[in-house]
Write a protein that holds these residues in place. Structure first.
Motif, short mmCIF file in Angstrom:
data_model
loop_
_atom_site.label_atom_id
_atom_site.label_comp_id
_atom_site.label_asym_id
_atom_site.label_seq_id
_atom_site.Cartn_x
_atom_site.Cartn_y
_atom_site.Cartn_z
N LYS A 30 1.01 -1.38 -0.25
CA LYS A 30 0.06 -0.13 0.03
C LYS A 30 1.10 1.03 0.06
N SER A 31 1.63 1.44 0.66
CA SER A 31 3.08 2.50 1.17
C SER A 31 3.20 2.87 -0.73
N LEU A 32 4.00 1.74 -1.17
CA LEU A 32 5.16 1.84 -2.59
C LEU A 32 2.87 2.48 -3.76
N THR A 92 6.12 8.41 5.35
CA THR A 92 5.44 6.60 5.94
C THR A 92 4.03 6.79 5.10
N PRO A 93 3.49 6.71 3.73
CA PRO A 93 2.42 6.81 2.97
C PRO A 93 1.24 6.33 3.65
N VAL A 94 1.17 5.13 4.47
CA VAL A 94 0.19 4.88 4.94
C VAL A 94 0.05 5.44 6.72
N TRP A 95 0.69 6.18 7.01
CA TRP A 95 1.16 6.20 8.33
C TRP A 95 -0.30 7.07 8.85
N GLY A 96 -0.66 6.67 10.08
CA GLY A 96 -1.42 6.99 10.18
C GLY A 96 -2.36 6.66 10.50
#
Length: 540
Positions: free
Chosen positions: A385-387, A473-477
């Motif tokens: 998901k981050s990528l 971090t793209p998925v942070w939170g």
């Protein structure tokens, strides 16, 4: 005083085999069911029959729970937190013996019929009769069994010391269990007026090299962080290759620069981190076609001792800039040779820069919706998901290409070390004396060389380096977070003393039985009773 349920080596062996038989591979139904079985097991103790409010399950995620059990002496504040995890890795490598992977007694007997198929060291250990084979025997259900025996003895003998037994899911993947447990530990401390004296784990003692059978105790644990990259080039037809740039071409420069790069090696107290390696590299073409692959991703493993996330990102950016320079130099030479203008130079951007650009171009609401669509894919884990979020943003901002987008992918384990803490020094001396009574030599290792849930306690980061992690971090939170503020509340030293075993995460995983059922219980009980003695001396 009644007979202890888990007070003898035979009883401990029976308990271990029962815990192992409750299969609990990460992200399976067994992992969800396991904590309820542990809770029921602990309910057999007289103490929790009398104090059921001190035994509780707390939700982690996805139907998974952690178990927290408190033994509280009415006159004690000092508290030792006993930490373990109950999930295990998968078992496909057992082949046609997979059905025995969680039945240690049967598996060990069955392996005698196939001992010639085993590696030489594993075969010798099997023939010695000193080892019990099976998934989770070493990593780390024996640690949980030891903690269950400790809390039983403490409650039966009324030790003047508080113990919290904490066992969590998901250590083998994202440590969601321990990350959720952090706030529960803070809450418990406030509710009961506890003073955390030490965070104590019993992960197994690992060999430092092949053939090494020394017993080690660990006064810290390595950290781990995962820098990642999205490579976004320019698509073209294979018949016109000079009109584009493949992401694979770009990735080759950064991966070569990252693999085994000594800049990422840290040293402390005479020990060093393993060198970085790539954990994954792939292009994002979903099917074959004659369009060139213009998007690719890579994950890199970096171990930590002292560095925080901000320092790693600075170093990663430096490496990526050097890789981009090498890529651009090589590409310029190609353009001169072929007499073409080219598509431009590769630039390097952090994810936070890409996000800001995309929000300015398409709007915050559009970007939030795009991210939500990615996060809604249940088949993708936090890394994917981050990528994918970075990829979708670049598709909207392709004028930035060719580019390398730098980000962090979960999980993140901060390093922690208590080697110079006087209390831990004293504890290690006590453990060594107890081991010597059994004829065992124990050495100290400053950093546990496997990942460990102790990373989420005794946190220290005066430079607020975690903020760089949050921003990149793209998925942070959303699907991943770390309770940094609560971690700062849990300030007590760490120590790991566990049984000796070999080949964690392999089909030859095995536990040294004398270490597990005789020597380590003696070390742990000697340590806890020495702490009780100090409490009594202080009171008097």
């Amino acid at each position: 005083m009644g007979k202890l349920l888990w007070g003898t080596p035979k009883d401990l062996r029976t308990l271990l085999c029962e815990l192992v038989s409750w299969e609990s591979r990460t992200l399976t139904e067994g992992e969800k069911e396991f904590p309820f079985k542990v809770e029921n097991k602990l309910k057999q103790l007289d103490y929790f029959k009398q104090h059921p409010e001190f035994l509780a399950l707390h939700e982690a995620d996805q139907g998974r729970n952690l178990v927290m059990a408190l033994y509280e002496h009415p006159k004690a504040a000092d508290t030792i937190v006993l930490i373990s995890h109950f999930d295990t890795v998968q078992t496909e490598e057992y082949g046609d013996l997979e059905q025995l992977a969680f039945r240690p007694e049967e598996l060990t007997k069955k392996l005698f019929e196939r001992k010639d198929d085993l590696p030489e060291e594993a075969r010798a250990d099997l023939e010695s009769g000193n080892y019990l084979f099976g998934r989770g025997t070493m990593d780390m259900k024996m640690g949980l069994a030891l903690h269950m025996a400790l809390i039983e003895k403490a409650s039966t003998e009324n030790w003047p010391l508080n113990l919290v037994l904490l066992t969590v899911p998901d250590e083998e993947v994202n440590s969601m269990g321990m990350r959720k447990a952090v706030s529960e530990l803070v809450n418990l401390r406030e509710e009961r007026g506890l003073s955390y004296k030490m965070f104590f784990n019993s992960e197994p003692a690992f060999s430092q090299k092949p053939g090494d059978e020394k017993h080690y105790v660990y006064s810290g644990t390595l950290g781990k962080i995962m820098p990642a990259a999205l490579f976004y080039g320019k698509e073209t037809h294979v018949g016109e290759p000079l009109k584009g740039m493949t992401a694979n071409y770009m990735a080759s420069f950064l991966s070569q620069a990252m693999e085994w790069n000594a800049l990422y090696r840290e040293s402390d107290l005479g020990e060093s981190t393993p060198l970085p390696v790539s954990l994954q590299q792939k292009d994002l073409k979903m099917q074959y076609s004659t369009q060139t692959p213009y998007r690719a991703t890579a994950l890199y493993n970096v171990f930590l001792m002292k560095r925080n996330a901000a320092e790693v990102m600075e170093l990663f950016e430096q490496t990526a800039m050097q890789a981009a320079t090498m890529c651009n130099t090589a590409y310029s030479g190609l353009c001169r040779r072929e007499g073409i203008e080219g598509i431009g130079e590769v630039q390097v951007l952090r994810f936070e820069q890409l996000l800001k650009y995309a929000e300015a171009k398409r709007g915050v609401r559009f970007v939030s919706k795009l991210k939500a669509e990615i996060l809604a894919h249940p088949e993708w884990d936090e890394r994917e998901k981050s990528l994918r979020i970075a990829d979708k943003l670049m598709i909207q901002c392709h004028e930035l290409a060719p580019a390398i987008i730098l980000l962090f992918a979960p999980p993140y384990y901060p390093a922690v070390n208590s080697s110079e803490d006087p209390f831990i020094m004293e504890c290690i001396a006590t453990v060594k004396r107890a081991a010597a009574e059994k004829g065992i030599e124990v050495d100290q290792v400053h950093y546990f060389n496997g990942l460990c849930d102790l990373s989420y306690v005794n946190y220290s980061d005066p430079g607020n380096g975690w903020s760089s992690y949050e921003r990149n971090t793209p998925v942070w939170g959303k699907t991943y977070s770390i309770p940094f503020a609560d971690m700062l509340e849990l300030q007590a030293p760490v120590l790991n003393v566990g049984p000796f075993g070999k080949d964690a995460h392999q089909y030859t995983e095995r536990l040294h039985m004398d270490s597990a059922f005789v020597h380590t219980p003696h070390m742990l009980e000697s340590l806890m009773k020495s702490l009780c003695k100090k409490v009594l001396e202080t009171v008097q």
